[in-house]
Design a protein around this motif. Structure first.
Motif, mmCIF file in Angstrom:
data_model
loop_
_atom_site.group_PDB
_atom_site.id
_atom_site.type_symbol
_atom_site.label_atom_id
_atom_site.label_comp_id
_atom_site.label_asym_id
_atom_site.label_seq_id
_atom_site.Cartn_x
_atom_site.Cartn_y
_atom_site.Cartn_z
ATOM 1 N N ASP A 174 -14.941 -68.662 64.086
ATOM 2 C CA ASP A 174 -14.981 -70.019 64.630
ATOM 3 C C ASP A 174 -15.641 -70.079 66.002
ATOM 4 O O ASP A 174 -15.743 -71.147 66.603
ATOM 5 C CB ASP A 174 -13.555 -70.581 64.732
ATOM 6 N N ALA A 175 -16.083 -68.931 66.503
ATOM 7 C CA ALA A 175 -16.695 -68.874 67.829
ATOM 8 C C ALA A 175 -18.209 -68.951 67.711
ATOM 9 O O ALA A 175 -18.809 -68.349 66.806
ATOM 10 C CB ALA A 175 -16.287 -67.588 68.538
ATOM 11 N N GLU A 176 -18.838 -69.693 68.625
ATOM 12 C CA GLU A 176 -20.293 -69.781 68.637
ATOM 13 C C GLU A 176 -20.857 -68.528 69.298
ATOM 14 O O GLU A 176 -20.575 -68.232 70.456
ATOM 15 C CB GLU A 176 -20.761 -71.030 69.369
ATOM 16 N N ALA A 177 -21.700 -67.797 68.557
ATOM 17 C CA ALA A 177 -22.264 -66.540 69.050
ATOM 18 C C ALA A 177 -23.664 -66.713 69.608
ATOM 19 O O ALA A 177 -24.142 -65.868 70.366
ATOM 20 C CB ALA A 177 -22.293 -65.507 67.923
ATOM 21 N N GLY A 178 -24.352 -67.791 69.239
ATOM 22 C CA GLY A 178 -25.718 -67.999 69.696
ATOM 23 C C GLY A 178 -26.346 -69.155 68.953
ATOM 24 O O GLY A 178 -25.651 -70.056 68.469
ATOM 25 N N HIS A 179 -27.670 -69.126 68.819
ATOM 26 C CA HIS A 179 -28.353 -70.222 68.137
ATOM 27 C C HIS A 179 -29.630 -69.721 67.465
ATOM 28 O O HIS A 179 -30.214 -68.720 67.879
ATOM 29 C CB HIS A 179 -28.690 -71.352 69.115
ATOM 30 N N VAL A 180 -30.032 -70.426 66.425
ATOM 31 C CA VAL A 180 -31.279 -70.140 65.729
ATOM 32 C C VAL A 180 -32.449 -70.532 66.620
ATOM 33 O O VAL A 180 -32.425 -71.590 67.268
ATOM 34 C CB VAL A 180 -31.333 -70.908 64.389
#
Length: 357
Positions: free
Chosen positions: A282-288
């Protein structure tokens, strides 16, 4: 479709010509040319051009021979990427090929940095950038009409560069790619060739792990995060703006983010847009940063994730309300950097005391 192309691109230049996958296959075989309306040209002339560019950019270009290709970055004082360009010189002019959105800002910055240097900077809207795979049927026709051709150096680690990727077979080694500068008045003859759109060209780039200014660069990007030391940074050249950060991260630290390739689950037929969140649980690790439908690999993406994201973490990409499973392929490992062998000092607590003698 013409969305995403730079202003002034000819009407017939497209993101695709009806079938991006077919165009991609033809382009990979060297049977098609790709008019790149999302690229532009800055020309630097004058007798000081190479020594001047050498002094203000990340790459060593002072001895660049006519026809030789390389790549450079312009960094801010904190080492963050501001501009990126392919570089080729013809003996009188140094040609810089940049993403369309960066052409005017790059030219403006270079003009402000001239001071007393004997150089002239000009945006060349009269030239069209045409991409092609060398050795194919389209190469001769494109090059016969070009002013000069830049060959992408991504296929190998350039002199003074460094590769963080530890893959046994780097996909960039198979990237044969050139961009020809064709006068607009001759570009109609290119139109007669089999053509591929920018979508096809970008899919080949993503598969080769090749970073791009308009995709992998944001307001805090440093070269190490995208493995850009491989082709655009000379670690042993003289001083330039941002060099201190480049040296510190490479020798003593680790980049805070790392580039990964994502192999996406294609069952929902959803391709995430740049900026889509990459999730670890559920944690945001980064982005495309980039995504593509590759003619062999299927749906793929490049993403910047936190260095602390485990290399074996199960990742998902959130796109259009859908979570897409993503298998992570490591490009920049978490332990990238810290290459200096710094001698360790003996701890004071372990030194013999006078009373011990």
């Amino acid at each position: 479709m013409r969305a995403g192309l730079g202003e002034g691109a000819p009407e017939w230049v497209r993101t695709h010509y009806g079938d991006p996958i077919r165009e991609q296959r033809a382009l990979a075989r060297g049977e098609a040319a790709a008019p790149l309306g999302d690229r532009g040209v800055v020309a630097v002339s004058g007798e000081d051009r190479l020594s001047w560019l050498d002094s203000i950019t990340s790459q060593q270009v002072v001895a660049l021979a006519p026809g030789e290709s390389t790549e450079l970055l312009i960094l801010d004082p904190q080492g963050r990427i501001e501009h990126a360009a392919g570089v080729v010189d013809d003996g009188a002019t140094t040609w810089l090929i940049a993403d369309a959105g960066d052409v005017a800002p790059l030219a403006k910055w270079l003009t402000m940095m001239r001071f007393r240097s004997r150089v002239e900077v000009a945006v060349r809207d009269d030239l069209l950038v045409v991409g092609e795979v060398p050795g194919g049927a389209a190469e001769e026709a494109v090059r016969a009409r070009s002013v000069i051709v830049w060959t992408d150096p991504w296929a190998s680690v350039t002199p003074g560069g460094w590769q963080y990727a530890v893959a046994p077979a780097h996909p960039g080694a198979e990237r044969a790619w050139s961009e020809a500068l064709v006068p607009r008045d001759a570009a109609e003859q290119v139109r007669a060739l089999p053509l591929a759109g920018t979508i096809a060209a970008d899919a080949l780039r993503v598969a080769a792990w090749r970073p791009r200014w308009s995709r992998e660069v944001d307001d805090r990007a440093i070269p190490h995060e995208a493995d850009w030391l491989r082709s655009a940074v000379h670690l042993n050249k003289g001083c330039y703006r941002g060099q201190e950060t480049v040296a510190k991260v490479h020798n003593l630290g680790h980049p805070p983010r790392r580039l990964v390739m994502l192999h996406l689950d294609g069952s929902d037929s959803v391709l995430p847009e740049p900026g889509a969140p990459v999730l670890a649980g559920d944690a945001e690790a980064g982005h495309v940063t980039s995504s593509a439908l590759h003619h062999e690999l299927g749906p793929i993406a490049l993403a910047l994730v936190s260095r602390r994201t485990p290399g074996d973490a199960a990742l998902e990409v959130e796109a259009g309300g859908t979570r897409i499973a993503a298998a992570q392929e490591i490009i920049v490992p978490a332990d990238a950097g810290a290459t200096a062998e710094v001698p360790r000092l003996t701890r004071l607590s372990r030194r013999p005391l006078a009373t011990d003698r």
